[in-house]
Design an enzyme around this catalytic site. Structure first.
Site, short mmCIF file in Angstrom:
data_model
loop_
_atom_site.label_atom_id
_atom_site.label_comp_id
_atom_site.label_asym_id
_atom_site.label_seq_id
_atom_site.Cartn_x
_atom_site.Cartn_y
_atom_site.Cartn_z
N GLU A 188 -2.41 32.04 26.93
CA GLU A 188 -1.12 31.51 27.35
C GLU A 188 -1.02 31.10 28.82
O GLU A 188 -0.43 30.06 29.12
CB GLU A 188 -0.03 32.56 27.09
CG GLU A 188 0.21 32.81 25.62
CD GLU A 188 1.13 33.99 25.43
OE1 GLU A 188 2.24 33.80 24.95
OE2 GLU A 188 0.72 35.12 25.77
N ASP B 110 7.95 -3.24 14.65
CA ASP B 110 7.35 -3.89 15.81
C ASP B 110 6.92 -5.30 15.48
O ASP B 110 6.82 -6.15 16.34
CB ASP B 110 6.09 -3.11 16.24
CG ASP B 110 6.46 -1.90 17.05
OD1 ASP B 110 7.00 -2.08 18.14
OD2 ASP B 110 6.23 -0.77 16.58
N HIS C 159 0.82 -1.21 0.00
CA HIS C 159 0.00 0.00 0.00
C HIS C 159 0.85 1.26 0.00
O HIS C 159 0.36 2.35 0.21
CB HIS C 159 -0.98 -0.01 1.18
CG HIS C 159 -2.19 -0.84 0.90
ND1 HIS C 159 -2.60 -1.86 1.72
CD2 HIS C 159 -3.06 -0.81 -0.13
CE1 HIS C 159 -3.68 -2.42 1.21
NE2 HIS C 159 -3.99 -1.80 0.09
C1 LIG Z 1 2.54 6.61 9.82
C2 LIG Z 1 3.30 5.35 9.96
C3 LIG Z 1 3.56 4.82 11.22
C4 LIG Z 1 4.21 3.61 11.34
N1 LIG Z 1 4.45 3.12 12.58
C5 LIG Z 1 5.01 1.90 12.71
C6 LIG Z 1 5.24 1.33 13.99
O1 LIG Z 1 4.95 1.93 15.03
N2 LIG Z 1 5.80 0.10 14.05
C7 LIG Z 1 6.12 -0.59 12.92
O2 LIG Z 1 6.58 -1.70 13.01
N3 LIG Z 1 5.92 -0.06 11.71
C8 LIG Z 1 5.39 1.15 11.58
N4 LIG Z 1 5.21 1.67 10.33
C9 LIG Z 1 5.60 0.89 9.16
C10 LIG Z 1 4.41 0.23 8.53
O3 LIG Z 1 4.04 -0.89 9.25
C11 LIG Z 1 4.79 -0.12 7.11
O4 LIG Z 1 4.97 1.08 6.40
C12 LIG Z 1 3.72 -0.91 6.41
O5 LIG Z 1 3.38 -2.06 7.11
C13 LIG Z 1 4.23 -1.31 5.03
O6 LIG Z 1 3.17 -1.90 4.32
P1 LIG Z 1 2.86 -1.41 2.85
O7 LIG Z 1 1.93 -2.36 2.25
O8 LIG Z 1 2.44 -0.02 2.82
O9 LIG Z 1 4.30 -1.56 2.21
P2 LIG Z 1 4.93 -0.71 1.06
O10 LIG Z 1 5.23 0.65 1.55
O11 LIG Z 1 4.10 -0.80 -0.14
O12 LIG Z 1 6.26 -1.52 0.83
C14 LIG Z 1 7.25 -1.57 1.80
C15 LIG Z 1 8.38 -2.47 1.25
O13 LIG Z 1 7.92 -3.78 1.17
C16 LIG Z 1 7.97 -4.29 -0.14
N5 LIG Z 1 6.80 -5.15 -0.27
C17 LIG Z 1 5.52 -4.86 0.04
N6 LIG Z 1 4.75 -5.96 -0.07
C18 LIG Z 1 5.57 -6.95 -0.46
C19 LIG Z 1 5.38 -8.34 -0.74
N7 LIG Z 1 4.18 -8.94 -0.64
N8 LIG Z 1 6.44 -9.07 -1.13
C20 LIG Z 1 7.65 -8.50 -1.23
N9 LIG Z 1 7.90 -7.20 -0.99
C21 LIG Z 1 6.87 -6.45 -0.61
C22 LIG Z 1 8.02 -3.09 -1.02
O14 LIG Z 1 8.71 -3.36 -2.20
C23 LIG Z 1 8.79 -2.10 -0.15
O15 LIG Z 1 10.16 -2.32 -0.25
C24 LIG Z 1 4.61 2.91 10.19
C25 LIG Z 1 4.38 3.45 8.92
C26 LIG Z 1 3.76 4.66 8.80
C27 LIG Z 1 3.55 5.24 7.44
#
Ligand SMILES: Cc1cc2nc3c(=O)[nH]c(=O)nc-3n(C[C@H](O)[C@H](O)[C@H](O)COP(=O)(O)OP(=O)(O)OC[C@H]3O[C@@H](n4cnc5c(N)ncnc54)[C@H](O)[C@@H]3O)c2cc1C
Ligand code: FES
Ligand code: FES
Length: 1331
Positions: free
Chosen positions: A1270, A338, A242
């Site tokens: 304030e 996490d 995503h």
């Molecule tokens: C506001 C915010 C807060 C967050 N807070 C935390 C937190 O507190 N703790 C924590 O652990 N994480 C945190 N994150 C990270 C978050 O969990 C990851 O950004 C999210 O899970 C990634 O999922 P996505 O589908 O958006 O991945 P993408 O952003 O689409 O991809 C991330 C990476 O994974 C690869 N990828 C995606 N899917 C696959 C697949 N099926 N196979 C192979 N490669 C793949 C992509 O190529 C890319 O390199 C945070 C992120 C944001 C934006």
């Protein structure tokens, strides 16, 4: 460029129910949804505050019905990081679109004043709707715990927003249930319609491309592979789940082809079997949580997993972020995940396909342990098809832990997950164990040696401490710019300690009975999950009971709790801010290139590469500034101090200073191009960053300030001794950190050139006059050719006083050069780095006092870090000298305040400048005295309170008296407030309970803080104008800027009350009156909107205008129609007066009664706070915060209570989580939402009570009122005092006695590291005393 196919088809979605279909060729796939909505569809209901997924302002609702299964998907998402291509087929709904469904929610947001500046509000409304409806109509206040973890508000303090939420719960408190339900309330709570989403064409998403990016959305693995093969040889390919990680994927900017996994059928969903949970490669974290929650009802182990997953990011993030994407971030970019430690400890496996293999297919998936998958280099292009979590045995025990800068919506500083199984037969024998530490280095680490030790030695009282030691020795801690190695190690030690203790307890229990799910479902951060929804507030409306509401027909009176007139628009997002000004097609957007060096000479700006980027038009540098390349920001004040842009050949002053501005057709293009501008520097020097370095370099600012009272000379001997028989002495230091303004609306200006060289500048500023003077100066124009305009601010807090000026100048210079309108808004990171923040302060004190705790003398010296100019920071140094006394009588007192110039951005006053550190200093001294005498803090305060006869101290500037002693504003309410707040908080009971708690607990400690506050506020001379139109409507003009503080509603109350009551005996209806946008063309030379003074002084000026207008209209009042409605009678009068050609425009002006331009009066207040800290992790929760504040007779209690609450929570941030750190090069480390952490809704005090003092009319104030903006912020210092007291108790247990202070803020790291905990103390024995 790969041989991609041509874009074809169309992108289709709905926005607030309206179909949007855009030809694929017209879609820029690199745009986030929010940018597209705002810039292409003109939908400004979505606000963008950070653009990096860190604040929730841009939250929208996404809904769709699966065409085949008919299942409805509905979730919130962050539109600033949501890729535009991925909305194909979705219904997008904003706060405006929700109004038809949840009108009652919107209405209550308006009437309960849950919107102040309103910039966060539309995003909050969407999250509230989601929270309320997802409970299916049966929401209880208890279930709200930890909810709303993804929306930041800087203004309200959250209480009003949470009240709105609570009011829809089935157990809503009586005072929140509407007494006269609106039509919308006919729908039972939370049962608003969740309509079936509109069907959209079931065509697959189109191929989308721009010059540098192509976006493919395959629907099957086979299609994915075929696209992959066609692209692989041509260029870089990136898989996207995503795309939530877009904010960290700098490389993505260079990528050429993206393959979105969103629609790949084989990756969807989560499948639960007898033996395992199979999480598809595209399943989101929220989906996993809901499956795990179902399992948790059967097997307790799952509850711990779910609790931790809920602390991953925010709800909006979890709704979109995939589990696979999270794991891949760990594999590819050392992300502090996490999820990876949880799944490693759980022992999960990964199913993947090597996309580089010749013919990959689902049949060729490989299965590998997560641990092996994460560390292996190969395969380079792995596609995670699924993550398999094997079901756990009943005997398995699993726990996880995390600590972060803020409990929610913050990356972990450290985390860990531990799993073990015991031998069912023999006590303490561990049959299997996995210990994983995360977020402390590149990858999560298995502590294999410690595991082996436990397997060999078993778990006994004796092995606990050794296992902890081994873990900390074994785990490698990576470098971090903000957390020390020792802190992260201590966290890991604490986690394992808790785990092993629980194992011991549990194992003992399991031999007799199976634990209930609830007994194993806790997450480590128990202090994190505060019942924040218990917060209450108290408002005394003081409304006249005789008010004849019927007759008045909605008349607006002074002292009434009237909602702000624009609340309706704030709630839907229809309210327009400067960044929402409509731009014509030729308009350009500017993006800053900023300085990398604090102290260096700028040789060259090479924009050639940027100019080649499609859509880039020009680059503005200092060469385009004609006025000696140097611009005054505050011409009336000191010297030329802030440069709008570093001059070529000149020196930079701080990191983040503007160097150039790239102009392009869109903001996204300009920002991308700004990245490739090359800047050449010479003579790069090591900057002066700290006060100590500035002292060594002799960089003293030219002004110094002294506070003087009585004579401290007779006490010199006492100070230099250890005290005398009668007087004791304490000496200490107060170290006060910075704080950023962190307004949600970024700095922004839009400059529009006009005929005859004229320039209109729309600006988000608190100081339109500074913008006016300086834009005219920069353009070499007379001021009458420059018009500065604004409607409202999305928060200012002092940062838009002069901080807005360089942005406006830049826009104006660029607009003149380009001959077209130019919109300039720095990114959140640039904004923080340019605008500076609160000054760091160090204060050394010596205080002599008697046995009752009464202070006889204080000597203090203060050092202020001004940044690169003392222009504004001097206010802080001055106010400390003036206000150190606060609520206390310092008979003999001397304070010398010096300011130091460093190579940091010029410090810009933040809400309550000077007053806040002054309060911290004097309250620390009083605590120090109480501690050394072993007296109750309350008694020591009482012994020192100011009285009616007290005089203030005198203030000297460079040895010359600048403020003579003056009488305090009477009645002096300090003692009364102290008694009230002690009574309301049951101080005596709390003192006893906290002492008992601390005695009984080793690893949790409680503390109490109590304080009085006095903050002198100014009243300035002011002007206002009333225009009456012939239809009877009234337009008010005044000098002030509305930023959520309710200025407009207050002047409307004044105009209605004064005009109506003078003419007819009843106020005019508010619907007839509007407060105009600000324009210097109409209101020249306004004063700054700051110092909490504007509402009161505008009311004075408006009252004068209204009185004069009433005089003119009096002859036209028809006494015969005395029984008629006020509105009708008013219209008659206006018609008649206009017929007689009476001038229906009236000016009003006001000066303090002394005849001075400024007069000061004192505001008073008092607070009590109770906190609990977790000694092992440093986390804290505020259990109670009670404030009583003397607002005089509030002009509008609804508004004033909101201001007081918002100030208190902003102060809580200053005291606890809002860390500002500069590295040795002068770079601000905490410059964005990832590293800077203002409090969220779940952080607010569990028992939060803010009370406006009853019967406290102030005759010198407008309508007997006092300011609120304030002063209440100072009251938050009691939270800091309470934390310090709790730490002292922990230190005492650790054998470290004596008074102890921290520097602000009291972060988890500082708290934990101050408690003196050693690993050898982590024994089973110690825990027996009680956690
Ligand atoms: C506001 C915010 C807060 C967050 N807070 C935390 C937190 O507190 N703790 C924590 O652990 N994480 C945190 N994150 C990270 C978050 O969990 C990851 O950004 C999210 O899970 C990634 O999922 P996505 O589908 O958006 O991945 P993408 O952003 O689409 O991809 C991330 C990476 O994974 C690869 N990828 C995606 N899917 C696959 C697949 N099926 N196979 C192979 N490669 C793949 C992509 O190529 C890319 O390199 C945070 C992120 C944001 C934006
Ligand atoms: S603007 Fe989207 S999260 Fe901040
Ligand atoms: S009202 Fe929430 S940020 Fe201003």
């Amino acid at each position: 460029m790969p041989a991609c196919m041509e874009a074809a088809g169309a992108l289709a979605f709905t926005l607030d129910g309206q179909k949007v279909v855009v030809k694929a060729a017209d879609v820029d796939p690199s745009l986030p949804l929010a940018s597209f909505l705002r810039s292409h569809l003109g939908c400004h209901n979505v606000k963008v505050a950070c653009g990096e997924g860190g604040c929730g302002a841009c939250t929208v609702l996404l809904e769709r019905q699966d065409p085949s299964t008919k299942a409805i998907e509905r979730h919130t998402a962050l539109s600033c990081i949501k890729p535009l291509p991925s909305v194909h087929g979705w219904n997008v709904t904003t706060a405006k679109g929700l109004k038809d469904r949840s009108g009652a929610l919107h209405k209550r947001m308006e009437t309960l004043n849950a919107a102040q500046c309103g910039y966060c509000t539309p995003g909050f409304v969407v999250s509230l709707y989601d929270t309320l409806t997802s409970a299916g109509g049966d929401l209880t206040t208890d279930r709200l715990k930890g909810e709303l973890d993804g929306n930041l508000c800087r203004c309200t303090g959250y209480r009003s927003i949470l009240d709105v939420c609570k009011s829809f719960c089935t157990d809503a408190p009586a005072h929140l249930r509407p007494t006269t339900p609106d039509i919308e309330d006919a729908i039972p709570p939370c049962k608003w319609p969740t309509p079936v989403p509109q069907p959209l064409p079931s065509t697959p998403p189109p191929l989308l491309k721009n010059a540098s990016l192509t976006w493919h959305t395959p629907s099957s693995l086979a299609e994915l592979h075929s696209i992959f093969r066609s692209l692989r040889q041509d260029g870089k390919v990136r898989l996207v789940g995503h795309n939530t990680s877009v904010c960290w994927q700098e490389k993505a900017k260079e990528e050429e082809c993206v393959i979105s996994l969103e629609r790949v059928e084989e990756l969807a969903g989560i499948h639960v079997t007898e033996r395992a949970i199979r999480v598809g490669g595209q399943a989101t974290i929220s989906e996993l949580i809901s499956v795990i929650d179902k399992e948790a009802t059967k097997t307790a182990t799952y509850a711990a997993l779910s609790a931790h997953l809920r602390h991953t990011g925010s709800k909006q993030l979890r709704n979109e972020g995939t589990v696979a994407g999270n794991l891949m971030l760990v594999k590819t970019m050392a992300f502090p995940s996490d999820i990876a430690p949880l799944l490693l400890a759980w022992g999960c496996r990964i199913e993947y396909i090597d996309l580089d293999a010749p013919t990959p297919s689902a049949a060729q998936t490989q299965m590998v342990d997560l641990e092996a998958f994460l560390v292996a280099d190969a395969p380079k292009m792995a596609l995670i098809v699924a993550i398999v979590l094997d079901k756990q045995n009943e005997g398995a025990f699993f726990r996880s832990y995390r600590t972060a800068m803020r409990k929610h919506y913050a990356h972990a500083t450290a985390n860990a997950a531990f799993w073990c199984e015991f031998s069912p037969s023999s006590s303490g024998v561990v049959s299997a164990v996995r210990l994983v530490a995360g977020a402390v280095s590149d990858r999560p680490q298995r502590a294999r040696q410690t595991e082996a030790f436990l397997l060999e030695q078993g778990l006994t009282n004796k092995t606990v401490t050794r296992a902890i030691e081994m873990l900390t020795e074994e785990v490698t801690i990576g470098a971090s710019s903000h957390d020390s190695e020792s802190y992260r190690k201590s966290l890991l030690a604490g986690y394992l300690y808790r785990f092993l203790l629980e194992c011991i307890n549990r194992h003992d229990n399991t031999r007799t009975s199976t634990p209930s799910p609830s007994s194993t479902s806790t997450h480590s951060t128990t202090t994190a999950d505060t019942g924040h929804l218990n917060g209450t507030t108290h408002t005394d409306t003081d409304t006249d009971p005789d008010t004849d509401i019927d007759r008045e027909g909605g008349g607006a009176r002074i002292w009434q709790p009237l909602a702000k007139p624009d609340n309706e628009r704030l709630v839907t997002g229809d309210a327009k801010y400067t960044g929402d000004v409509a731009m014509d097609k030729r308009a350009l957007y500017g993006a800053y290139v900023t300085s990398e060096h604090a102290k260096a000479t700028l040789l060259r700006v090479d924009g050639s590469e940027a100019m080649r980027v499609d859509g880039v038009v020009d680059i503005v540098t200092s060469e385009d500034f004609t006025l000696n390349r140097m611009i005054n920001t505050v011409t009336a004040w000191d010297t030329n101090l802030l440069e709008s842009v570093v001059p070529i050949g000149g020196q930079s002053r701080f990191v983040g200073q503007p160097v150039a501005l790239v102009l392009a057709a869109t903001e996204d293009t300009a920002r991308k191009a700004a990245h490739v501008v090359k800047v050449e520097w010479a003579d790069i020097q090591t900057p002066v960053v700290t006060i100590a370095q500035a002292m060594a370099a002799k960089r003293e600012y030219k002004k110094m300030f002294e506070g003087r009272k009585g004579d401290i000379a007779p006490f010199e001997a006492v100070f230099s001794s250890r005290g005398t028989a009668d007087l004791q002495v304490v000496k200490g230091k107060v170290d006060c950190g910075s704080q950023l303004h962190f307004y949600l609306e970024p700095q922004v200006a839009v400059a529009c050139p006009d005929e005859d060289g004229r320039m209109t500048v729309h600006t988000a500023t608190q100081g339109p006059q500074y913008v006016h003077e300086n834009v005219a100066l920069a353009l070499g124009l007379p001021q009458h050719k420059v018009d500065v305009r604004l409607r409202r601010l999305g928060g200012g807090f002092g940062g838009k006083s002069t901080g807005s000026v360089p942005v406006a100048i830049m826009a104006a210079v660029a607009a003149r050069k380009a001959g077209r309108p130019v919109h300039v808004s720095p990114t959140r990171h640039q904004d923080a780095a340019m605008t500076g923040g609160r000054e760091e302060i160090e204060l050394d004190y010596e205080a002599a006092f008697d046995r009752s705790g009464r202070i006889h003398a204080i000597r203090a010296s203060v050092h202020v870090n001004c940044g690169c100019a003392g222009n504004l920071a001097y206010m802080c140094g001055k106010y400390i000298a003036e206000f150190l006394e606060q609520a206390y009588e310092l008979q003999n007192f001397y304070l010398l305040s010096k300011l130091w110039i460093t190579d940091l951005p010029m410090r810009m006053p933040v809400r309550a400048p000077g007053g806040l550190p002054a309060a911290l200093a004097i309250e620390t001294i009083l605590d120090h005295i109480a501690s050394s005498l072993s007296l109750d803090q309350a008694d020591v305060r009482r012994a020192n309170h100011l009285t009616e006869t007290s005089l203030t101290s005198a203030m000297y500037v460079n040895g010359e008296m600048a403020a003579a002693p003056r009488q305090l504003t009477v009645p002096v309410q300090i003692a009364r407030i102290h008694d009230e707040v002690c009574a309301s908080s049951e101080w005596g009971r709390r003192v006893a309970e906290v002492a008992a708690f601390n005695k009984a607990h080793r690893w949790r400690k409680r503390g109490l803080g109590l304080m009085g506050l006095r903050f002198p506020r100014p009243l300035f001379a002011s002007n206002a104008v009333i225009n009456v139109h012939v239809d009877g409507t009234v337009l008010l003009h005044h000098e002030g800027v509305e930023m959520g503080q309710g200025l407009h509603v207050k002047v409307i109350q004044v105009a209605c009350d004064t005009l109506g009551t003078r003419l007819f005996g009843y106020p005019l209806p508010a619907s007839l009156v509007r407060s105009a946008d600000f324009a210097t063309e109409f209101m020249p030379n306004p004063w700054l909107t700051a110092a909490s003074s504007t509402s009161e002084r505008m009311c004075f000026a408006m009252q004068d205008a209204a009185n004069r207008m009433a005089e003119k209209l009096m002859p036209f009042v028809n006494q015969e129609s005395a029984d008629g409605q006020v509105a009708e009678r008013w219209k008659e009068v206006i018609l008649a007066a206009n017929g007689a050609k009476v001038n229906l425009q009236q000016q009003g002006e006001w000066r303090p009664s002394s005849g001075n331009v400024i007069d000061f009066y004192d505001t008073y207040g008092g607070t009590v706070a109770e906190v609990e800290i977790d000694v092992l992790t440093g986390e804290h929760s505020v259990r109670a915060f009670h404030m009583s504040y003397d607002c005089g007779k509030s002009i509008n209690p609804l508004v004033d209570i909101g201001q007081a609450e918002g100030a208190a929570i902003m102060g809580q941030g200053f005291c606890t989580s809002e860390q500002v750190t500069w590295d040795a090069t002068g770079r601000l480390i905490n410059d964005g939402t990832w590293m800077y952490k203002p409090p969220l809704a779940p952080d607010m005090p569990t028992d939060f009570r803010v009370h406006l003092l009853d019967n406290s009319a102030f005759p010198g104030g407008f309508a007997s009122s006092k300011a609120t903006g304030e002063p209440p912020l100072l009251g938050s210092v009691s939270i800091f005092l309470a934390i310090q007291q709790a730490i002292r108790s922990a230190r005492s247990d650790a054998g470290e006695e004596g008074f102890f202070t921290l520097s602000t803020p009291a972060t988890c790291a500082k708290i934990q590291q101050s408690c003196g905990t050693k690993i050898e103390d982590m024994t089973v024995e110690a825990a027996k005393r009680g956690e």
